[in-house]
Design an enzyme around this catalytic site. Structure first.
Site, PDB file in Angstrom:
ATOM      1  N   SER A  28      30.418  48.121   3.239  1.00  0.00           N
ATOM      2  CA  SER A  28      31.672  47.463   3.574  1.00  0.00           C
ATOM      3  C   SER A  28      32.872  48.280   3.098  1.00  0.00           C
ATOM      4  O   SER A  28      33.710  48.713   3.890  1.00  0.00           O
ATOM      5  CB  SER A  28      31.679  46.063   2.952  1.00  0.00           C
ATOM      6  N   SER A  52      18.791  57.108   3.736  1.00  0.00           N
ATOM      7  CA  SER A  52      19.615  55.910   3.914  1.00  0.00           C
ATOM      8  C   SER A  52      19.923  55.712   5.396  1.00  0.00           C
ATOM      9  O   SER A  52      20.205  56.672   6.116  1.00  0.00           O
ATOM     10  CB  SER A  52      20.925  56.060   3.135  1.00  0.00           C
ATOM     11  N   ASP A  84      27.346  46.426  -7.117  1.00  0.00           N
ATOM     12  CA  ASP A  84      27.540  46.423  -8.571  1.00  0.00           C
ATOM     13  C   ASP A  84      26.236  46.558  -9.359  1.00  0.00           C
ATOM     14  O   ASP A  84      26.175  47.264 -10.355  1.00  0.00           O
ATOM     15  CB  ASP A  84      28.255  45.124  -8.991  1.00  0.00           C
ATOM     16  N   HIS A 109      35.752  47.599  -8.335  1.00  0.00           N
ATOM     17  CA  HIS A 109      35.539  46.338  -9.042  1.00  0.00           C
ATOM     18  C   HIS A 109      35.192  46.729 -10.479  1.00  0.00           C
ATOM     19  O   HIS A 109      34.488  47.714 -10.700  1.00  0.00           O
ATOM     20  CB  HIS A 109      34.406  45.559  -8.376  1.00  0.00           C
ATOM     21  N   ASP A 192      38.018  37.879 -10.493  1.00  0.00           N
ATOM     22  CA  ASP A 192      37.231  38.073  -9.279  1.00  0.00           C
ATOM     23  C   ASP A 192      35.952  37.235  -9.337  1.00  0.00           C
ATOM     24  O   ASP A 192      35.611  36.521  -8.392  1.00  0.00           O
ATOM     25  CB  ASP A 192      36.898  39.557  -9.129  1.00  0.00           C
ATOM     26  N   GLU A 228      33.175  19.307  11.978  1.00  0.00           N
ATOM     27  CA  GLU A 228      34.106  18.692  11.047  1.00  0.00           C
ATOM     28  C   GLU A 228      34.193  19.439   9.717  1.00  0.00           C
ATOM     29  O   GLU A 228      35.285  19.698   9.225  1.00  0.00           O
ATOM     30  CB  GLU A 228      33.682  17.235  10.800  1.00  0.00           C
ATOM     31  N   GLU A 232      36.072  23.621  11.339  1.00  0.00           N
ATOM     32  CA  GLU A 232      37.503  23.337  11.178  1.00  0.00           C
ATOM     33  C   GLU A 232      38.102  23.894   9.896  1.00  0.00           C
ATOM     34  O   GLU A 232      39.321  23.977   9.757  1.00  0.00           O
ATOM     35  CB  GLU A 232      37.760  21.814  11.219  1.00  0.00           C
TER      36      GLU A 232
HETATM   37  P1  NAD Z   1      27.832  47.109   0.371  1.00  0.00           P
HETATM   38  O1  NAD Z   1      26.651  46.327  -0.031  1.00  0.00           O
HETATM   39  O2  NAD Z   1      28.537  46.751   1.621  1.00  0.00           O
HETATM   40  O3  NAD Z   1      27.486  48.660   0.513  1.00  0.00           O
HETATM   41  C1  NAD Z   1      26.634  49.307  -0.346  1.00  0.00           C
HETATM   42  C2  NAD Z   1      26.404  50.758   0.043  1.00  0.00           C
HETATM   43  O4  NAD Z   1      25.713  51.377  -1.020  1.00  0.00           O
HETATM   44  C3  NAD Z   1      25.552  50.960   1.278  1.00  0.00           C
HETATM   45  O5  NAD Z   1      25.986  52.127   1.931  1.00  0.00           O
HETATM   46  C4  NAD Z   1      24.162  51.189   0.699  1.00  0.00           C
HETATM   47  O6  NAD Z   1      23.381  51.979   1.537  1.00  0.00           O
HETATM   48  C5  NAD Z   1      24.470  51.929  -0.580  1.00  0.00           C
HETATM   49  N1  NAD Z   1      23.493  51.677  -1.625  1.00  0.00           N
HETATM   50  C6  NAD Z   1      22.838  50.519  -1.873  1.00  0.00           C
HETATM   51  N2  NAD Z   1      22.037  50.663  -2.946  1.00  0.00           N
HETATM   52  C7  NAD Z   1      22.206  51.926  -3.392  1.00  0.00           C
HETATM   53  C8  NAD Z   1      21.644  52.656  -4.466  1.00  0.00           C
HETATM   54  N3  NAD Z   1      20.763  52.114  -5.302  1.00  0.00           N
HETATM   55  N4  NAD Z   1      22.047  53.929  -4.622  1.00  0.00           N
HETATM   56  C9  NAD Z   1      22.940  54.497  -3.773  1.00  0.00           C
HETATM   57  N5  NAD Z   1      23.494  53.830  -2.729  1.00  0.00           N
HETATM   58  C10 NAD Z   1      23.125  52.574  -2.554  1.00  0.00           C
HETATM   59  O7  NAD Z   1      28.835  47.097  -0.900  1.00  0.00           O
HETATM   60  P2  NAD Z   1      30.389  46.705  -0.909  1.00  0.00           P
HETATM   61  O8  NAD Z   1      30.543  45.260  -0.617  1.00  0.00           O
HETATM   62  O9  NAD Z   1      31.147  47.718  -0.122  1.00  0.00           O
HETATM   63  O10 NAD Z   1      30.709  46.875  -2.468  1.00  0.00           O
HETATM   64  C11 NAD Z   1      30.974  48.127  -3.063  1.00  0.00           C
HETATM   65  C12 NAD Z   1      31.926  47.919  -4.232  1.00  0.00           C
HETATM   66  O11 NAD Z   1      33.171  47.450  -3.734  1.00  0.00           O
HETATM   67  C13 NAD Z   1      31.461  46.892  -5.247  1.00  0.00           C
HETATM   68  O12 NAD Z   1      31.846  47.310  -6.522  1.00  0.00           O
HETATM   69  C14 NAD Z   1      32.232  45.640  -4.847  1.00  0.00           C
HETATM   70  O13 NAD Z   1      32.424  44.749  -5.925  1.00  0.00           O
HETATM   71  C15 NAD Z   1      33.539  46.259  -4.419  1.00  0.00           C
HETATM   72  N6  NAD Z   1      34.358  45.443  -3.511  1.00  0.00           N
HETATM   73  C16 NAD Z   1      33.811  44.883  -2.401  1.00  0.00           C
HETATM   74  C17 NAD Z   1      34.603  44.131  -1.534  1.00  0.00           C
HETATM   75  C18 NAD Z   1      34.044  43.534  -0.274  1.00  0.00           C
HETATM   76  O14 NAD Z   1      34.786  42.813   0.394  1.00  0.00           O
HETATM   77  N7  NAD Z   1      32.820  43.776   0.142  1.00  0.00           N
HETATM   78  C19 NAD Z   1      35.975  43.960  -1.828  1.00  0.00           C
HETATM   79  C20 NAD Z   1      36.520  44.591  -2.955  1.00  0.00           C
HETATM   80  C21 NAD Z   1      35.690  45.322  -3.784  1.00  0.00           C
HETATM   81 MG    MG Z   2      36.680  39.513  -4.822  1.00  0.00          MG
END
Ligand code: NAD
Ligand code: MG
Length: 338
Positions: A28, A52, A84, A109, A192, A228, A232
């Site tokens: 993401s 991957s 995380d 984060h 958060d 509902e 909504e």
């Molecule tokens: P995600 O789950 O969408 O993406 C994870 C990525 O890491 C994928 O590309 C996956 O292939 C890779 N991955 C998974 N396990 C792995 C491993 N063991 N070693 C190497 N790569 C690995 O994660 P995200 O939601 O983008 O979150 C990433 C960071 O961003 C986190 O710290 C999260 O708290 C922070 N964050 C997320 C959002 C959100 O809306 N999703 C918002 C703000 C901050």
């Molecule tokens: Mg958040």
């Protein structure tokens, strides 16, 4: 106390422009950061584990893909965007051996730094640039010439320029177009976690199910209950987003508003508030973090069971049929995102 905001003019794009940036993870946040930085003219590599399923996607988008260790070695600014619960392992295996004097380690984060699962050496900058929105929006807003607001925080300022570098990075992903707030790793992490547990995910999720079950147990049609209590909700949240509580209360009927002000406090009671304080305490003491890490170490059995339970719940079987019949709605499933 009022927060300091930073905008375009407060950032020097050259600082991150002089760096080699490794974005570790292409989910993401990862895809959005990597692509926005690349479009801002910054030299980016994506670090992904060999095999991957994101490797092809990242390469197709014109990005250089390396292993996490190679990317960390190549870079002098590393942004950690894997989930995380895997950051500690990734840090120990791929990042720590490749951190050198003057490098910068960035997070979106504060979890791992704040709770001490990752402890970088004294000679690197440690900062956070955390967009306040999902990655897909971070990318879409950037492409539209706008941005998603972000938080920046400095954990360790080895170079004396960590904050300017963080603001420059925020500029590169488009966040300074919308506004950047300075905070601390502690405040970002704790608020958060609190938000997602008490309202955004935990509170809303459980409230939806409880209301749905109350209606269906009383004999109302599940389709009616779905519209509902779930469908909504978006309309109400949109109003809150646009104009806060006054605009939402103004837009709904007077009957709805009267029901809101007289019944709301019976749903969220003094006991609920006491529970919120208890949950905040578990976050602040590190108890929640420990519990979550133990769950991860055990293979996330409770999380997997909860996912299965929600997929089998009537609100989901009915909801899926209803969503499939709404042509204006692009129905999404977790599988679509794989
Ligand atoms: P995600 O789950 O969408 O993406 C994870 C990525 O890491 C994928 O590309 C996956 O292939 C890779 N991955 C998974 N396990 C792995 C491993 N063991 N070693 C190497 N790569 C690995 O994660 P995200 O939601 O983008 O979150 C990433 C960071 O961003 C986190 O710290 C999260 O708290 C922070 N964050 C997320 C959002 C959100 O809306 N999703 C918002 C703000 C901050
Ligand atoms: Mg958040």
């Amino acid at each position: 106390m009022s927060a300091t905001m930073y905008y375009e003019a407060d950032a020097n794009p050259m600082l991150v422009g002089q760096r080699k940036v490794a974005v570790l993870g292409f989910g993401s946040q990862g895809h959005a950061h990597a692509l926005n930085l690349k479009d801002s003219g910054i030299d980016v590599s994506v670090g992904l584990r060999p095999g991957s399923n994101r490797t092809q996607t990242a390469a197709d988008a014109g990005l250089r893909v390396l292993t996490p260790a190679d990317a960390a070695e190549w870079a002098d600014l590393i942004m950690v965007l894997v989930p995380d619960q895997f950051q500690q392992g990734l840090y120990n295996e791929a990042i720590a051996p490749n951190l050198g004097e003057g490098d910068a380690l960035f997070f979106a984060h504060g979890f791992n730094i704040h709770f001490g699962y990752v402890t970088p050496p004294q000679n690197v900058d440690v900062a956070m640039v955390a967009p306040k929105g999902p990655g897909h929006l971070v990318r879409r807003q950037y492409e539209a010439g706008s941005g998603v607001p972000a938080l920046v925080a400095i954990h360790q300022d080895a170079s004396g320029g960590a904050k300017d570098l963080a603001l420059s990075y925020a500029h590169g992903i488009g966040a300074t177009r919308a506004g950047v707030i300075e905070t601390t790793f502690k405040a970002e992490t704790e608020t958060d976690l609190f938000g997602e547990q008490v309202i955004l995910c935990g509170g809303v999720d459980e409230m939806i199910r409880a209301a749905f079950e109350t209606l269906t147990d009383a004999g109302y049609e599940p389709e009616m209950a779905y519209f509902e209590v779930l469908h909504e909700l978006k309309l109400i949240v949109d109003l809150l987003f646009e104009g806060g509580l006054p605009w939402m209360r103004y837009s709904v009927s007077d009957t709805a508003e009267y029901g809101d002000v007289t019944r709301g406090p019976r749903i969220v009671t003094e006991q609920t508030r006491e529970t919120m304080r208890e949950i905040l305490g578990e976050i602040q003491s590190g108890q929640f973090a420990e519990e979550w890490m133990a769950e991860v170490a055990a293979g996330t059995p409770n999380l997997l069971a909860a996912r299965r339970a929600v997929a089998d719940h009537q609100i989901e079987t009915v909801g899926k049929q209803l969503r499939d019949m709404m042509p204006f709605l692009v129905a999404k499933t977790p599988e679509d995102d794989q």
